[in-house]
Design a protein around this motif. Structure first.
Motif, PDB file in Angstrom:
ATOM      1  N   ASP A 177      23.592  -0.923  -4.342  1.00 31.81           N
ATOM      2  CA  ASP A 177      23.210  -0.775  -3.341  1.00 31.81           C
ATOM      3  C   ASP A 177      23.973  -1.125  -2.239  1.00 31.81           C
ATOM      4  N   ALA A 178      23.817  -2.864  -1.698  1.00 29.15           N
ATOM      5  CA  ALA A 178      24.549  -3.154  -0.364  1.00 29.15           C
ATOM      6  C   ALA A 178      25.983  -2.813   0.295  1.00 29.15           C
ATOM      7  N   THR A 179      26.997  -1.709  -1.024  1.00 33.99           N
ATOM      8  CA  THR A 179      28.171  -1.438  -0.741  1.00 33.99           C
ATOM      9  C   THR A 179      27.959  -0.629  -0.596  1.00 33.99           C
ATOM     10  N   SER A 180      27.338   0.402  -1.661  1.00 28.76           N
ATOM     11  CA  SER A 180      27.370   2.405  -1.353  1.00 28.76           C
ATOM     12  C   SER A 180      26.358   2.169  -0.357  1.00 28.76           C
ATOM     13  N   HIS A 181      24.978   1.239   0.132  1.00 26.95           N
ATOM     14  CA  HIS A 181      25.319   1.695   2.023  1.00 26.95           C
ATOM     15  C   HIS A 181      25.469   1.024   2.979  1.00 26.95           C
ATOM     16  N   ALA A 182      26.798   0.736   2.656  1.00 25.98           N
ATOM     17  CA  ALA A 182      27.821   0.479   4.041  1.00 25.98           C
ATOM     18  C   ALA A 182      28.701   1.584   4.080  1.00 25.98           C
ATOM     19  N   ALA A 183      28.752   2.740   3.346  1.00 23.37           N
ATOM     20  CA  ALA A 183      29.191   3.372   2.529  1.00 23.37           C
ATOM     21  C   ALA A 183      29.288   4.343   4.449  1.00 23.37           C
ATOM     22  N   ILE A 184      28.044   4.229   4.986  1.00 17.79           N
ATOM     23  CA  ILE A 184      27.203   4.992   5.809  1.00 17.79           C
ATOM     24  C   ILE A 184      28.123   4.769   7.202  1.00 17.79           C
ATOM     25  N   LEU A 185      28.237   3.468   7.158  1.00 24.75           N
ATOM     26  CA  LEU A 185      28.780   2.328   8.677  1.00 24.75           C
ATOM     27  C   LEU A 185      30.493   3.019   8.538  1.00 24.75           C
ATOM     28  N   GLY A 186      30.818   3.305   7.085  1.00 25.71           N
ATOM     29  CA  GLY A 186      32.744   3.895   7.013  1.00 25.71           C
ATOM     30  C   GLY A 186      32.802   5.294   7.824  1.00 25.71           C
ATOM     31  N   VAL A 187      31.597   6.094   7.416  1.00 25.62           N
ATOM     32  CA  VAL A 187      31.945   7.192   7.792  1.00 25.62           C
ATOM     33  C   VAL A 187      31.216   7.361   9.137  1.00 25.62           C
ATOM     34  N   ALA A 188      31.023   7.061  10.331  1.00 22.28           N
ATOM     35  CA  ALA A 188      30.875   6.770  11.498  1.00 22.28           C
ATOM     36  C   ALA A 188      32.412   5.481  12.032  1.00 22.28           C
ATOM     37  N   LEU A 189      32.829   4.688  11.057  1.00 22.80           N
ATOM     38  CA  LEU A 189      34.259   3.975  11.976  1.00 22.80           C
ATOM     39  C   LEU A 189      35.247   5.730  11.328  1.00 22.80           C
ATOM     40  N   ALA A 190      35.325   5.890  10.781  1.00 20.54           N
ATOM     41  CA  ALA A 190      35.793   7.378  10.745  1.00 20.54           C
ATOM     42  C   ALA A 190      36.114   8.788  11.793  1.00 20.54           C
ATOM     43  N   ALA A 248      23.580  -2.585   6.501  1.00 19.06           N
ATOM     44  CA  ALA A 248      24.185  -1.816   6.666  1.00 19.06           C
ATOM     45  C   ALA A 248      23.842  -0.813   6.828  1.00 19.06           C
ATOM     46  N   LEU A 249      22.514   0.205   6.111  1.00 17.31           N
ATOM     47  CA  LEU A 249      22.272   1.509   6.453  1.00 17.31           C
ATOM     48  C   LEU A 249      21.871   1.736   7.660  1.00 17.31           C
ATOM     49  N   ARG A 309      25.135  14.625  13.086  1.00 24.85           N
ATOM     50  CA  ARG A 309      23.526  14.508  12.426  1.00 24.85           C
ATOM     51  C   ARG A 309      22.874  15.724  11.124  1.00 24.85           C
ATOM     52  N   THR A 310      23.231  16.546  11.376  1.00 23.95           N
ATOM     53  CA  THR A 310      23.201  18.026  10.862  1.00 23.95           C
ATOM     54  C   THR A 310      23.146  17.702   9.753  1.00 23.95           C
ATOM     55  N   ASP A 311      24.813  17.554   8.869  1.00 25.42           N
ATOM     56  CA  ASP A 311      25.205  17.151   7.982  1.00 25.42           C
ATOM     57  C   ASP A 311      24.880  15.836   7.371  1.00 25.42           C
ATOM     58  N   LEU A 312      24.052  14.757   7.632  1.00 20.09           N
ATOM     59  CA  LEU A 312      23.748  13.424   7.585  1.00 20.09           C
ATOM     60  C   LEU A 312      23.371  13.635   5.759  1.00 20.09           C
ATOM     61  N   SER A 313      22.154  14.767   5.513  1.00 23.67           N
ATOM     62  CA  SER A 313      22.278  14.611   4.220  1.00 23.67           C
ATOM     63  C   SER A 313      23.423  14.682   3.164  1.00 23.67           C
ATOM     64  N   ALA A 314      24.451  14.968   3.993  1.00 24.73           N
ATOM     65  CA  ALA A 314      25.016  14.917   3.070  1.00 24.73           C
ATOM     66  C   ALA A 314      26.120  13.895   2.222  1.00 24.73           C
ATOM     67  N   TYR A 315      26.094  12.610   3.400  1.00 25.30           N
ATOM     68  CA  TYR A 315      26.486  11.427   3.106  1.00 25.30           C
ATOM     69  C   TYR A 315      25.474  10.716   2.356  1.00 25.30           C
ATOM     70  N   LEU A 316      23.970  10.612   2.964  1.00 25.85           N
ATOM     71  CA  LEU A 316      23.473  10.284   1.615  1.00 25.85           C
ATOM     72  C   LEU A 316      23.304  10.730   0.564  1.00 25.85           C
ATOM     73  N   PHE A 317      23.125  12.174   0.716  1.00 31.14           N
ATOM     74  CA  PHE A 317      22.393  12.388  -0.871  1.00 31.14           C
ATOM     75  C   PHE A 317      24.117  12.997  -1.395  1.00 31.14           C
ATOM     76  N   ALA A 344      25.745   8.253  -0.746  1.00 27.81           N
ATOM     77  CA  ALA A 344      25.711   6.437  -0.785  1.00 27.81           C
ATOM     78  C   ALA A 344      24.500   5.993  -1.027  1.00 27.81           C
ATOM     79  N   LEU A 345      22.892   7.182  -1.071  1.00 37.33           N
ATOM     80  CA  LEU A 345      21.674   6.747  -1.604  1.00 37.33           C
ATOM     81  C   LEU A 345      21.408   6.495  -2.751  1.00 37.33           C
ATOM     82  N   LEU A 346      22.728   7.640  -3.841  1.00 35.07           N
ATOM     83  CA  LEU A 346      22.249   7.988  -5.023  1.00 35.07           C
ATOM     84  C   LEU A 346      23.340   6.932  -6.095  1.00 35.07           C
ATOM     85  N   ILE A 347      24.857   6.776  -5.436  1.00 37.96           N
ATOM     86  CA  ILE A 347      25.582   5.793  -6.183  1.00 37.96           C
ATOM     87  C   ILE A 347      24.879   5.239  -6.747  1.00 37.96           C
TER      88      ILE A 347
END
Length: 263
Positions: free
Chosen positions: A37-50, A93-94, A108-116, A189-192
């Motif tokens: 969970d910790a590693t996958s939730h950090a993925a959203i922070l990685g999206v922001a970095l990218a 991290a999330l 913002r409109t595509d955030l669900s794609a990164y989460l789910f 990120a939430l389902l990995i």
């Protein structure tokens, strides 16, 4: 054939299962669910970095997931209370990632794609990324299989065999970071973590050996992907969550089958 988006989605999910199956077995054996969970939730922070650095999303995700994985592995080696630490890191991290992404209005409109996840939009380039990452992780786990298994079962035995349990733990967390990076677009990120844990847990109910459990987790993960895509097409439901629903159903069926066999 690859012009069909459903075919690409199925191939991406099956490819991801090659890595999540054996890796998920180690996550279950080592009780590392919160670590995932910790590693996958950090993925959203990685999206922001990218987005902030014009890097590919997969690259930003990989950098942050690696940083989180190494941090957690280091804290575990120093004897930190990992349940509390992982809980803090996972949710922090999330939250940091969601706040950071909010600075990019177009996302913002595509955030669900990164989460789910958005497996139905997988491209040919995404397929190369998913299969390349999955094969690399699967190859690493096969190469280190016996050492990883020994370190998982008994650290004292691992030391006596000349192995370094901390190094084997690091191998696992690096593999987990790579899987998070390649899985973000497939299940989000939430389902990995669910894709890692549920097929492995279902396979454990039926397997008779560690190798059998890992291979069973690959098969259950792949079947869950195909069944979830079918459910999504049939009921017009989100593809990523539908895959996890199919995996959860397989877990229930495996549990009943195991109980029937014992009875």
């Amino acid at each position: 054939m690859l012009d069909d988006f459903l075919v690409r989605a199925g191939l991406a999910g099956v490819g991801l299962s090659l890595a999540t199956g054996p890796l998920g077995a180690f996550v279950v054996w080592r009780r590392m669910a919160y670590f995932g969970d910790a590693t996958s939730h950090a993925a959203i922070l990685g999206v922001a970095l990218a987005l902030a650095t014009d890097l590919p999303v997969a690259a930003g995700t990989l950098v942050v997931a690696l940083a989180m994985a190494v941090t957690v592995a280091t804290l575990a080696a120093r004897g930190w209370a990992m349940d509390t630490t992982l809980g803090v890191l996972a949710h922090s991290a999330l939250a940091f990632g969601l706040v950071a992404v909010s600075y990019f209005p177009a996302v913002r409109t595509d955030l669900s794609a990164y989460l789910f996840g958005d497996i139905l939009s997988v491209s040919r380039q995404d397929l190369v990324l998913v299969w390349g990452g999955a094969i690399a992780v699967a190859g690493l786990l096969v190469w280190r299989w016996q050492a990883l298994l020994t370190a998982t079962l008994n650290e004292d035995l691992a030391h006596a065999s000349g192995l370094r349990p901390d190094r084997e733990r690091l191998v696992l967390v690096l593999a987990l970071a790579v899987v998070v990076a390649v899985a973000l677009k497939v299940v989000g990120a939430l389902l990995i973590a669910a894709m890692l844990i549920i097929p492995a847990a279902a396979s454990r109910a039926l397997a008779r050996s560690p190798e059998g459990m890992a291979l069973g987790a690959v098969a259950i993960g792949a079947l869950s992907v195909l069944a979830g895509l079918r459910l999504s097409l049939w009921q017009d439901t989100p593809a990523g969550p539908s895959i996890i629903v199919a995996a959860a159903a397989s877990f229930a069926v495996a549990g009943l089958a195991a109980r029937f066999r014992r009875g």
